[in-house]
Scaffold this motif. Structure first.
Motif, short mmCIF file in Angstrom:
data_model
loop_
_atom_site.label_atom_id
_atom_site.label_comp_id
_atom_site.label_asym_id
_atom_site.label_seq_id
_atom_site.Cartn_x
_atom_site.Cartn_y
_atom_site.Cartn_z
N ILE A 1 0.85 -1.20 0.00
CA ILE A 1 0.00 0.00 0.00
C ILE A 1 0.88 1.25 0.00
CG2 ILE A 1 -1.69 1.31 1.33
CD1 ILE A 1 -2.72 -1.38 2.39
N GLN A 2 1.91 1.24 0.84
CA GLN A 2 2.82 2.39 0.93
C GLN A 2 3.49 2.63 -0.42
OE1 GLN A 2 6.35 2.67 0.77
NE2 GLN A 2 6.42 4.77 1.46
N ARG A 3 3.92 1.56 -1.07
CA ARG A 3 4.59 1.71 -2.37
C ARG A 3 3.65 2.27 -3.43
NH1 ARG A 3 6.87 -3.66 -1.02
NH2 ARG A 3 8.87 -3.21 -0.06
N GLN A 4 2.39 1.82 -3.44
CA GLN A 4 1.42 2.33 -4.41
C GLN A 4 1.14 3.82 -4.20
OE1 GLN A 4 -1.98 -0.25 -3.96
NE2 GLN A 4 -1.37 -1.49 -5.73
N ILE A 5 0.97 4.21 -2.94
CA ILE A 5 0.67 5.62 -2.65
C ILE A 5 1.88 6.48 -2.99
CG2 ILE A 5 0.16 7.25 -0.80
CD1 ILE A 5 -1.54 5.01 0.48
#
Length: 97
Positions: A20-24
């Motif tokens: 999730i952190q990488r996508q954001i």
């Protein structure tokens, strides 16, 4: 986000990992991952609900009171998974003997 507005995200580390952190971050926004043990809690506050946790995280993030954990890159995370899998295989082998 409308132009001129900055979005900042945070979430508790958990089973969903760092995807999730990488996508954001890839979308160009700030996102931090917070260890649940590093989130300041009020004494006696034992009720845990998703809505209450989300509100508390938003308030603490806005105030700058959250401590972010280090987010490994994908290669480092893959190596960690490989090491964990090897250790689990060694334990299973020892147990079988």
């Amino acid at each position: 986000a409308r132009s001129g507005h900055e979005l900042r995200f945070c979430y508790e580390a958990g089973p969903c990992g760092y995807g999730i952190q990488r996508q954001i971050a890839a979308a160009g926004h700030e996102c931090i991952v917070v260890a649940p043990s590093l989130i300041p809690k009020k004494p006696g506050d034992r009720i845990k609900t998703d809505r209450r946790d989300a509100n508390d995280l938003a308030k603490l993030h806005r105030a700058g009171e959250l401590t972010a954990v280090w987010v490994p890159n994908q290669a480092h995370e893959a190596i960690r998974d490989l090491v964990r899998a090897r250790l689990a295989a060694v334990r299973t082998l020892r147990k079988a003997r």
